[in-house]
Enzyme design. Structure first.
Site, PDB file in Angstrom:
ATOM      1  N   SER A   1       0.526  -1.479  -0.072  1.00  0.00           N
ATOM      2  CA  SER A   1       0.105  -0.055   0.022  1.00  0.00           C
ATOM      3  C   SER A   1       0.879   1.228  -0.033  1.00  0.00           C
ATOM      4  CB  SER A   1      -0.997   0.024   1.329  1.00  0.00           C
ATOM      5  OG  SER A   1      -1.568   1.236   1.370  1.00  0.00           O
TER       6      SER A   1
ATOM      7  N   GLN B   1       0.983   0.045  -4.618  1.00  0.00           N
ATOM      8  CA  GLN B   1      -0.331   0.624  -4.769  1.00  0.00           C
ATOM      9  C   GLN B   1      -0.440   2.153  -4.333  1.00  0.00           C
ATOM     10  OE1 GLN B   1      -2.482   1.494  -1.654  1.00  0.00           O
ATOM     11  NE2 GLN B   1      -3.761   2.544  -2.878  1.00  0.00           N
TER      12      GLN B   1
ATOM     13  N   TYR C   1      -2.359   5.854  -3.713  1.00  0.00           N
ATOM     14  CA  TYR C   1      -3.339   6.577  -3.269  1.00  0.00           C
ATOM     15  C   TYR C   1      -2.708   7.945  -3.861  1.00  0.00           C
ATOM     16  CZ  TYR C   1      -5.907   3.444  -0.152  1.00  0.00           C
ATOM     17  OH  TYR C   1      -6.877   2.739   0.301  1.00  0.00           O
TER      18      TYR C   1
ATOM     19  N   THR D   1      -5.362   3.206  -6.952  1.00  0.00           N
ATOM     20  CA  THR D   1      -6.543   2.845  -6.359  1.00  0.00           C
ATOM     21  C   THR D   1      -7.706   4.148  -6.711  1.00  0.00           C
ATOM     22  OG1 THR D   1      -5.916   1.586  -4.916  1.00  0.00           O
ATOM     23  CG2 THR D   1      -8.143   2.292  -4.264  1.00  0.00           C
TER      24      THR D   1
ATOM     25  N   LYS E   1      -7.368   0.200 -10.021  1.00  0.00           N
ATOM     26  CA  LYS E   1      -8.160  -0.597  -8.932  1.00  0.00           C
ATOM     27  C   LYS E   1      -9.487   0.043  -8.410  1.00  0.00           C
ATOM     28  CE  LYS E   1      -7.459  -2.767  -4.291  1.00  0.00           C
ATOM     29  NZ  LYS E   1      -8.224  -2.160  -3.376  1.00  0.00           N
TER      30      LYS E   1
ATOM     31  N   HIS F   1     -13.509  -2.758  -2.803  1.00  0.00           N
ATOM     32  CA  HIS F   1     -12.539  -2.397  -1.683  1.00  0.00           C
ATOM     33  C   HIS F   1     -13.006  -3.274  -0.202  1.00  0.00           C
ATOM     34  CE1 HIS F   1      -9.422   0.881  -0.703  1.00  0.00           C
ATOM     35  NE2 HIS F   1      -9.634   0.366   0.577  1.00  0.00           N
TER      36      HIS F   1
ATOM     37  N   ARG G   1     -15.500  -1.387   2.237  1.00  0.00           N
ATOM     38  CA  ARG G   1     -15.167  -0.640   2.935  1.00  0.00           C
ATOM     39  C   ARG G   1     -15.294   0.904   2.510  1.00  0.00           C
ATOM     40  NH1 ARG G   1     -11.435  -2.494   6.565  1.00  0.00           N
ATOM     41  NH2 ARG G   1     -10.061  -0.840   6.753  1.00  0.00           N
TER      42      ARG G   1
ATOM     43  N   ASP H   1     -10.534  -8.683  -6.553  1.00  0.00           N
ATOM     44  CA  ASP H   1     -10.809  -8.922  -5.176  1.00  0.00           C
ATOM     45  C   ASP H   1     -12.009  -8.573  -4.374  1.00  0.00           C
ATOM     46  OD1 ASP H   1     -10.817  -6.322  -3.850  1.00  0.00           O
ATOM     47  OD2 ASP H   1      -8.555  -6.290  -3.741  1.00  0.00           O
TER      48      ASP H   1
ATOM     49  N   ARG I   1     -12.880 -15.925   0.399  1.00  0.00           N
ATOM     50  CA  ARG I   1     -12.553 -16.461   1.487  1.00  0.00           C
ATOM     51  C   ARG I   1     -12.043 -17.834   1.674  1.00  0.00           C
ATOM     52  NH1 ARG I   1     -12.485 -11.934   2.378  1.00  0.00           N
ATOM     53  NH2 ARG I   1     -13.769 -10.706   3.501  1.00  0.00           N
TER      54      ARG I   1
HETATM   55  C1  FNR Z   1      -7.652  -2.355   2.573  1.00  0.00           C
HETATM   56  N1  FNR Z   1      -7.673  -2.073   1.315  1.00  0.00           N
HETATM   57  C2  FNR Z   1      -6.892  -1.083   0.649  1.00  0.00           C
HETATM   58  N2  FNR Z   1      -6.689  -0.912  -0.663  1.00  0.00           N
HETATM   59  C3  FNR Z   1      -5.948  -0.198  -1.371  1.00  0.00           C
HETATM   60  O1  FNR Z   1      -6.020   0.022  -2.436  1.00  0.00           O
HETATM   61  N3  FNR Z   1      -5.024   0.433  -0.633  1.00  0.00           N
HETATM   62  C4  FNR Z   1      -4.908   0.429   0.906  1.00  0.00           C
HETATM   63  O2  FNR Z   1      -4.297   1.135   1.519  1.00  0.00           O
HETATM   64  C5  FNR Z   1      -6.108  -0.465   1.549  1.00  0.00           C
HETATM   65  N4  FNR Z   1      -6.227  -0.758   2.883  1.00  0.00           N
HETATM   66  C6  FNR Z   1      -6.841  -1.647   3.252  1.00  0.00           C
HETATM   67  C7  FNR Z   1      -6.884  -1.969   4.780  1.00  0.00           C
HETATM   68  C8  FNR Z   1      -7.707  -2.782   5.348  1.00  0.00           C
HETATM   69  C9  FNR Z   1      -7.592  -3.121   6.717  1.00  0.00           C
HETATM   70  C10 FNR Z   1      -8.652  -3.655   4.383  1.00  0.00           C
HETATM   71  C11 FNR Z   1      -9.161  -4.766   4.941  1.00  0.00           C
HETATM   72  C12 FNR Z   1      -8.415  -3.453   3.110  1.00  0.00           C
HETATM   73  C13 FNR Z   1      -8.702  -2.985   0.258  1.00  0.00           C
HETATM   74  C14 FNR Z   1      -8.006  -4.298  -0.061  1.00  0.00           C
HETATM   75  O3  FNR Z   1      -6.839  -4.019  -1.176  1.00  0.00           O
HETATM   76  C15 FNR Z   1      -9.012  -5.123  -0.887  1.00  0.00           C
HETATM   77  O4  FNR Z   1      -9.652  -4.436  -1.991  1.00  0.00           O
HETATM   78  C16 FNR Z   1     -10.126  -5.716  -0.080  1.00  0.00           C
HETATM   79  O5  FNR Z   1      -9.268  -5.984   1.361  1.00  0.00           O
HETATM   80  C17 FNR Z   1     -10.455  -6.952  -0.388  1.00  0.00           C
HETATM   81  O6  FNR Z   1     -11.437  -7.606   0.170  1.00  0.00           O
HETATM   82  P1  FNR Z   1     -11.388  -8.782   1.210  1.00  0.00           P
HETATM   83  O7  FNR Z   1     -10.518  -9.650   0.618  1.00  0.00           O
HETATM   84  O8  FNR Z   1     -10.883  -8.180   2.550  1.00  0.00           O
HETATM   85  O9  FNR Z   1     -12.751  -9.267   1.363  1.00  0.00           O
END
Ligand code: FNR
Length: 367
Positions: free
Chosen positions: A111, A133, A135, A161, A242, A266, A269, A296, A300
């Site tokens: 990240s 990745q 931001y 992203t 992404k 994401h 989230r 993604d 699971r």
């Molecule tokens: C993320 N995700 C995420 N994506 C991204 O592009 N940059 C980031 O810094 C983060 N940080 C992040 C923190 C946490 C705690 C989580 C759970 C997720 C999203 C991540 O890359 C991904 O898209 C999801 O986690 C995929 O879903 P599942 O496998 O958690 O269901």
């Protein structure tokens, strides 16, 4: 040599829950709003099913894929997680994940939000490629600095992203002021960047609030189509977008010279109340032609990995599963989770009578 390390996601989550601080657990496990999309991401996999084929000679399976000219032994990758650094007991989570990547051949996508500067990660990856990745900061010079640092550090792809130029409405974090980055965690890429220090204009240790404000002021830019030309010109690395969910967005991005489409919501989230990521995958994959499709959100199990491949993913990412492995057992915990998912995926392919990933494509129905 992991003591009683469980073998399913439910157990990883349960065990990690007992090991992580409450605030970190809320941050990792939580989603936006009432978590409808997050739940739906997982449940929707059950609405897709494959039909086993017999006498198919799948005694040996080939799980390898090709991605941006790289031959990878498996179709799995670790999605970027902004708090990998601090999920690890030793606060060295990015390098722990990189070591698990080296051991398994599963790429690790670091990240922007890491506990160590990005330059310190590739050294632990061995022969396995790492991705960076981004931001995209609102300050273009800072964005360009991050990108050229990632390229110089040896990352093999840039994952930009799009869905998090502002954070989602996450009740479990709002109630506790629980965004770790606003408390100074995982900002090493910023504090190791002269451009950010110039923006900050002072010693970061002197005023934590000013530092948090400076971070918040540069975090995230809502990119527009007009920015893709600029983005394309910043690097020779393959660029992946992404958070693409709509086929029209995928088509337009490919026309603009983007190298990979990453279907994701994401992990539930960001946007809430939307469709499950796996349900959006086939229609996006259909328009991508030869352009790789990363996926993604909600994976699971190894069976979920197989289903995502059948629905058109070139490579399948996981987020929370390996985060919990990291919490339980550091690098060995991540490796264990990856090996469980890969084992289940391969066993599933064998029993379903599919010897390679190409033979999975399209062989799946809505049930
Ligand atoms: C993320 N995700 C995420 N994506 C991204 O592009 N940059 C980031 O810094 C983060 N940080 C992040 C923190 C946490 C705690 C989580 C759970 C997720 C999203 C991540 O890359 C991904 O898209 C999801 O986690 C995929 O879903 P599942 O496998 O958690 O269901």
């Amino acid at each position: 040599h992991l003591p009683e390390f469980p073998f399913s996601f439910a157990e990883w989550e349960e065990k990690a829950t007992t090991l992580m601080s409450t605030s970190l657990l809320h941050y990792v496990a939580g989603g936006s709003g009432d978590q409808h999309t997050q739940t739906n991401n997982v449940e929707a996999f059950h609405h897709w099913g494959m039909t086993p084929r017999m006498l198919a000679a799948a005694t040996e399976r080939d799980l390898s894929i090709e991605l941006f000219g790289m031959k990878l032994p498996t179709p799995l990758f670790m999605a970027p997680i902004g708090v990998t650094g601090i999920i690890d007991r030793d606060n060295d989570g990015e390098r722990a994940c990189a070591r698990a990547a080296a051991a398994t051949g599963v790429p690790f996508c670091a990240s922007t939000l890491t506990q160590v500067p990005m330059e310190k990660i590739p050294g632990s990856l061995g022969e396995t490629p790492g991705f960076f990745q981004l931001y995209t900061p609102s300050d273009k010079q800072l964005a360009e600095s991050f990108i050229s640092r990632a390229e110089a550090a040896g990352f093999k792809a840039l994952v930009v992203t799009l869905d998090t130029w502002m954070p989602g409405y996450r009740p479990r974090d709002l109630v506790r002021s629980n965004f770790p980055q606003l408390r100074g965690w995982c900002l090493a890429n910023y504090f190791s960047d002269q451009r950010f220090l110039d923006i900050l204009g002072q010693d970061p240790d002197k005023d934590v609030r000013a530092t948090a404000r400076a971070f918040a002021s540069v975090f995230g830019k809502s990119l527009g189509w007009e920015d893709l030309g600029w983005l394309r010109g910043t690097t020779k690395l393959p660029i992946v977008l992404k958070g693409i969910c709509h086929p029209d967005d995928a088509k337009r991005a490919i026309d603009a010279g983007i190298d990979g489409i990453y279907v994701s919501n994401h992990g539930g989230r960001q946007a809430n109340g939307g469709r499950a990521a796996i349900d959006m995958l086939p229609e996006v994959a259909e328009v991508c032609g030869d352009t790789p499709v990363l996926f993604d959100s909600g994976v699971r199990s190894g069976v979920d990995v197989v289903k995502a491949l059948a629905l058109g993913a070139t490579a399948v990412g996981i987020g929370r599963p390996y985060s919990y492995g990291l919490a339980i057992g550091g690098a060995a915990g991540v490796e264990h989770v990856l090996r469980c998912l890969l084992a289940e995926a391969e066993i599933q392919m064998a029993i379903d009578g599919r010897a390679d990933i190409a033979s999975l494509r399209g062989d799946i129905q809505r049930i």
